[in-house]
Write a protein that holds these residues in place. Structure first.
Motif: not given
Lengths: 115, 106
Positions: A4, A31, A35, A90, A103-104, A106-108, B34, B36, B43-44, B46, B94
Motif C-alpha cells: 500500500v 476494502y 485512519y 494511514f 488482515e489489513a 497499511f501504508g507507510q 487481531f 497489530y 507502518r503497522l 499484523l 476494523l
C-alpha cells in the motif's frame, strides 16, 4: 511486491489550502480505509470503502472527503484543512468486503502539518 | 457499535520479565480479533489473529468471549519488543483500540 503506497510522506500546508493524499494498493483488495493516528487517541477511522463507488463514514469523518473510482486507489481529500487536522494518516486495505475479517495492510503513513 | 478498549497506555518492563497487554471489546456479533504492532518509524503490521491460534515472536493471545477480552502475552520480553501495540476488532469494519506503548528496559 504487494504493498500500500501513500503520497506524500510528509506535507506542511496552510489553513484552507485544499490538499489530497493519495493511496494506492496493488493487491486487488476490495476494502480500503483511512485512519488518523494521534498521541493518546490511537487510530481512528476517517472513512472506509467496501468496493468501487461504495464509501462510508468512519468515526471522525468531519473535514474529510474520499472517492473510490477505481479499485486500487482511495484518495483522501481535505477541502479546507485546519490545524486540528495535523496528524499522522494511514491508509489500509484488505481483501474482505466485510472490512474487518482479514488482515489489513497499511501504508507507510503521511505526516500532515497544517499551520 | 463496536468498541475496543486498551486500558494501559504505557507498559514498562525489564528484559526477561513477562508482559501482558490488556484488550477488551464490545461487539454484538461474532468477533474477529487481531493484534497489530508498530515499531518505531514503521507502518503497522499484523502480529497475530485469534482465528489462527498461533504464537508469533513468542506472543500469544486468547479470545475469551465470556469476558470479551483478547489479552496479548509474552512470558519473556525482549528489547526488540519495544513498540506500539494495537488491539483490533473486525466486524463490519476494523476498529482499533487506543494502543499500548511497550518499553522493554535492559
Amino acid at each position: 511486491e504487494a504493498q500500500v503506497t501513500q503520497n506524500p510522506r510528509y506535507l506542511i500546508t496552510v489553513t484552507g489550502k485544499k490538499l489530497t493524499v493519495t493511496c494506492s494498493q496493488n493487491m486487488n483488495h476490495e476494502y480500503m480505509s483511512w485512519y488518523r493516528q494521534d498521541p493518546g487517541l490511537g487510530l481512528r477511522q476517517i472513512y472506509y470503502s467496501m468496493n468501487v463507488e461504495v464509501t462510508d463514514k468512519g468515526d471522525v469523518p468531519e473535514g474529510y472527503k474520499v472517492s473510490r473510482k477505481e479499485k486500487r486507489n482511495f484518495p483522501l481529500i481535505l477541502e479546507s484543512p485546519s490545524p486540528n487536522q495535523t496528524s499522522l494518516y494511514f491508509c489500509a486495505s484488505s481483501f474482505s468486503s466485510a472490512g474487518g475479517r482479514t488482515e489489513a495492510f497499511f501504508g507507510q503513513g503521511t505526516r500532515l502539518t497544517v499551520v | 457499535a463496536q468498541r475496543v478498549t486498551q486500558p494501559e497506555k504505557l507498559l514498562s518492563v525489564f528484559k526477561g520479565a513477562p508482559v501482558e497487554l490488556k484488550c477488551n471489546y464490545s461487539y454484538s456479533g461474532s468477533p474477529e480479533l487481531f493484534w497489530y504492532v508498530q515499531y518505531s518509524r514503521q507502518r503497522l503490521q499484523l502480529l497475530l489473529r485469534h482465528i489462527s491460534r498461533e504464537s508469533i515472536k513468542g506472543f500469544t493471545a486468547d479470545l475469551n468471549k465470556g469476558e470479551t477480552s483478547f489479552h496479548l502475552k509474552k512470558p519473556f520480553a525482549q528489547e526488540e519488543d519495544s513498540a506500539m501495540y494495537y488491539c483490533a476488532l473486525g466486524g463490519n469494519k476494523l476498529t482499533f483500540g487506543g494502543g499500548t506503548r511497550v518499553l522493554v528496559k535492559p
